[in-house]
Design a protein around this motif. Structure first.
Motif, mmCIF file in Angstrom:
data_model
loop_
_atom_site.group_PDB
_atom_site.id
_atom_site.type_symbol
_atom_site.label_atom_id
_atom_site.label_comp_id
_atom_site.label_asym_id
_atom_site.label_seq_id
_atom_site.Cartn_x
_atom_site.Cartn_y
_atom_site.Cartn_z
ATOM 1 N N LYS A 212 0.846 -1.181 0.000
ATOM 2 C CA LYS A 212 0.000 0.000 0.000
ATOM 3 C C LYS A 212 0.888 1.241 0.000
ATOM 4 N N PRO A 213 0.399 2.377 -0.487
ATOM 5 C CA PRO A 213 1.138 3.629 -0.277
ATOM 6 C C PRO A 213 1.351 3.833 1.223
ATOM 7 N N GLY A 214 2.586 4.062 1.601
ATOM 8 C CA GLY A 214 2.907 4.176 3.020
ATOM 9 C C GLY A 214 3.272 2.857 3.656
ATOM 10 N N VAL A 216 5.453 -0.489 4.593
ATOM 11 C CA VAL A 216 6.838 -0.551 5.067
ATOM 12 C C VAL A 216 7.512 -1.840 4.606
ATOM 13 N N VAL A 217 8.767 -1.722 4.234
ATOM 14 C CA VAL A 217 9.622 -2.867 3.917
ATOM 15 C C VAL A 217 10.713 -2.956 4.975
ATOM 16 N N ILE A 218 10.875 -4.143 5.554
ATOM 17 C CA ILE A 218 11.991 -4.424 6.467
ATOM 18 C C ILE A 218 12.804 -5.531 5.821
ATOM 19 N N TYR A 219 14.071 -5.262 5.541
ATOM 20 C CA TYR A 219 14.873 -6.245 4.806
ATOM 21 C C TYR A 219 16.233 -6.389 5.472
ATOM 22 N N GLN A 220 16.521 -7.597 5.903
ATOM 23 C CA GLN A 220 17.831 -7.877 6.494
ATOM 24 C C GLN A 220 18.366 -9.182 5.932
ATOM 25 N N THR A 221 19.452 -9.079 5.184
ATOM 26 C CA THR A 221 20.060 -10.296 4.651
ATOM 27 C C THR A 221 21.551 -10.068 4.429
ATOM 28 N N PHE A 222 22.215 -11.103 3.981
ATOM 29 C CA PHE A 222 23.671 -11.073 3.879
ATOM 30 C C PHE A 222 24.137 -10.165 2.751
ATOM 31 N N MET A 223 25.313 -9.559 2.978
ATOM 32 C CA MET A 223 25.885 -8.624 2.018
ATOM 33 C C MET A 223 27.240 -9.116 1.529
ATOM 34 N N GLN A 224 27.689 -8.493 0.450
ATOM 35 C CA GLN A 224 29.027 -8.787 -0.037
ATOM 36 C C GLN A 224 30.035 -8.586 1.096
ATOM 37 N N GLY A 225 30.968 -9.492 1.195
ATOM 38 C CA GLY A 225 31.925 -9.503 2.302
ATOM 39 C C GLY A 225 31.785 -10.749 3.145
ATOM 40 N N GLU A 245 22.247 -1.515 -2.671
ATOM 41 C CA GLU A 245 21.380 -2.167 -3.646
ATOM 42 C C GLU A 245 19.902 -2.053 -3.274
ATOM 43 N N LEU A 246 19.570 -2.183 -1.998
ATOM 44 C CA LEU A 246 18.152 -2.119 -1.613
ATOM 45 C C LEU A 246 17.570 -0.733 -1.874
ATOM 46 N N ALA A 247 18.354 0.303 -1.621
ATOM 47 C CA ALA A 247 17.879 1.655 -1.915
ATOM 48 C C ALA A 247 17.624 1.829 -3.408
ATOM 49 N N GLU A 248 18.406 1.148 -4.244
ATOM 50 C CA GLU A 248 18.174 1.199 -5.691
ATOM 51 C C GLU A 248 16.884 0.481 -6.062
ATOM 52 N N HIS A 249 16.673 -0.695 -5.503
ATOM 53 C CA HIS A 249 15.470 -1.463 -5.823
ATOM 54 C C HIS A 249 14.195 -0.740 -5.373
ATOM 55 N N PHE A 250 14.314 -0.013 -4.270
ATOM 56 C CA PHE A 250 13.152 0.702 -3.748
ATOM 57 C C PHE A 250 13.324 2.212 -3.944
ATOM 58 N N ALA A 251 13.826 2.568 -5.110
ATOM 59 C CA ALA A 251 14.036 3.979 -5.445
ATOM 60 C C ALA A 251 12.715 4.725 -5.358
ATOM 61 N N GLY A 252 12.767 5.886 -4.760
ATOM 62 C CA GLY A 252 11.563 6.694 -4.589
ATOM 63 C C GLY A 252 10.887 6.497 -3.255
ATOM 64 N N ALA A 253 11.232 5.425 -2.547
ATOM 65 C CA ALA A 253 10.667 5.201 -1.222
ATOM 66 C C ALA A 253 11.337 6.124 -0.207
ATOM 67 N N GLU A 254 10.655 6.334 0.898
ATOM 68 C CA GLU A 254 11.248 7.083 2.011
ATOM 69 C C GLU A 254 12.108 6.122 2.818
ATOM 70 N N ILE A 255 13.399 6.358 2.823
ATOM 71 C CA ILE A 255 14.321 5.469 3.529
ATOM 72 C C ILE A 255 14.319 5.836 5.012
ATOM 73 N N ALA A 271 20.606 -3.686 7.200
ATOM 74 C CA ALA A 271 19.559 -3.250 8.129
ATOM 75 C C ALA A 271 18.808 -2.152 7.395
ATOM 76 N N PHE A 272 17.778 -2.555 6.655
ATOM 77 C CA PHE A 272 17.106 -1.649 5.726
ATOM 78 C C PHE A 272 15.618 -1.595 6.030
ATOM 79 N N ILE A 273 15.109 -0.374 6.194
ATOM 80 C CA ILE A 273 13.671 -0.153 6.374
ATOM 81 C C ILE A 273 13.275 1.055 5.537
ATOM 82 N N CYS A 274 12.250 0.887 4.741
ATOM 83 C CA CYS A 274 11.755 2.010 3.948
ATOM 84 C C CYS A 274 10.237 2.043 3.970
ATOM 85 N N ARG A 275 9.689 3.197 3.613
ATOM 86 C CA ARG A 275 8.244 3.377 3.490
ATOM 87 C C ARG A 275 7.918 3.643 2.030
#
Length: 278
Positions: A212-214, A216-225, A245-255, A271-275
């Protein structure tokens, strides 16, 4: 026995209900292999209470899994009488929770959601496994549905939710067929999507369709390294996020949060959360 240690009563649940040490949690020794997700982290020392046979079985199992058993008490009629005299004998089914959700989920509930006025609604846990995160969210008011390819994991999730007095929905689905696994879910119908330790990039646009508009996505997973850590896995780049990468996939969201956390074993995780703006 130190009161600061989590106390696991490893007798049968029926025996636990008839009487147990105040503050103890019930996880019978015979059920521990199937209920690993209900135990605290291996870095947390524990104490045991049980009859001689269950103590031995639980102690041996926990030692194999890397736990430190820092104390144990054998259950006897004399112990029960002594506890009753001291007001330390309890009965009934109530069993304190030993497990914790992912730290990012706890941070969302305690800090991010109140700060940003996020109100509980319909939530979806993708790749939910044994269900600790979605059960924790359900405890805090979210109406959670968990999706996973493992029917066995979903059974554990349902049992965990029941033990905590909450209701969740679970659906066994293959998330990696190449088709939209959420095709039967209405667009803009979900207030929260959470994912932990799972990455399948083709899902991103389908996740966005559900929000829905507004929402929330909470995403925590393994990263390069991770491939360079002591653990050395995962090392397949398909399972490792790139920085940003997550900010790219959810471009336009409020981080609301975009950080890198380091696990105790040295592996970096997102540790990624966006609206979602919709």
């Amino acid at each position: 026995m130190s009161e600061k240690l989590p106390i696991i009563d490893c007798r049968t649940f029926d025996a636990f209900c008839c009487g147990h040490l105040a503050g103890a949690s019930s996880i019978p020794a015979a059920e521990m292999p199937a209920r690993m997700h209900e135990l605290p982290k291996t870095t947390q020392p524990v104490a045991l209470c049980g009859d001689a046979a269950s103590l031995r079985a639980a102690r041996e199992f926990l030692a194999r899994k890397g736990y430190q058993v820092a104390g144990q008490t054998e259950w006897t009629p004399q112990l029960a009488a002594g506890l009753q005299a001291q007001g330390l004998l309890e009965s009934g089914e109530a069993s304190p929770r030993l497990w914790r959700p992912a730290p990012l989920i706890a941070r969302f509930v305690d800090e991010i959601a109140p700060t940003h006025g996020v109100i509980p609604g319909q939530g979806l846990d993708i790749g939910c496994g044994s269900g600790r995160d979605m059960t924790y969210l359900a405890i805090h008011g979210w109406e959670m549905t968990g999706i996973d390819a493992s029917a066995e994991a979903l059974q554990r999730a349902q049992a965990l939710a029941v033990s905590q007095g909450v209701v969740i929905r679970t659906e066994c689905r293959d998330l990696e067929t190449g088709a939209d696994p959420f095709a039967d879910v209405a667009a803009a119908s979900v207030d929260l999507v959470c994912v932990a330790r799972y990455l399948h990039r083709p899902l991103f646009p389908w996740m966005q369709r559900l929000l829905k508009p507004g929402g929330v996505v909470i995403y925590q997973t393994f990263m390069q390294g991770c491939e360079h850590s002591v653990v050395g896995r995962p090392r397949n780049p398909n399972f490792l996020l790139r920085p940003g990468e997550l900010a790219e996939h959810f471009a336009g969201a409020e981080i609301l949060l975009d950080e890198v956390e380091i696990l105790a074993d040295g592996r970096p995780v997102s540790a990624f959360i966006c609206r979602w703006r919709g």
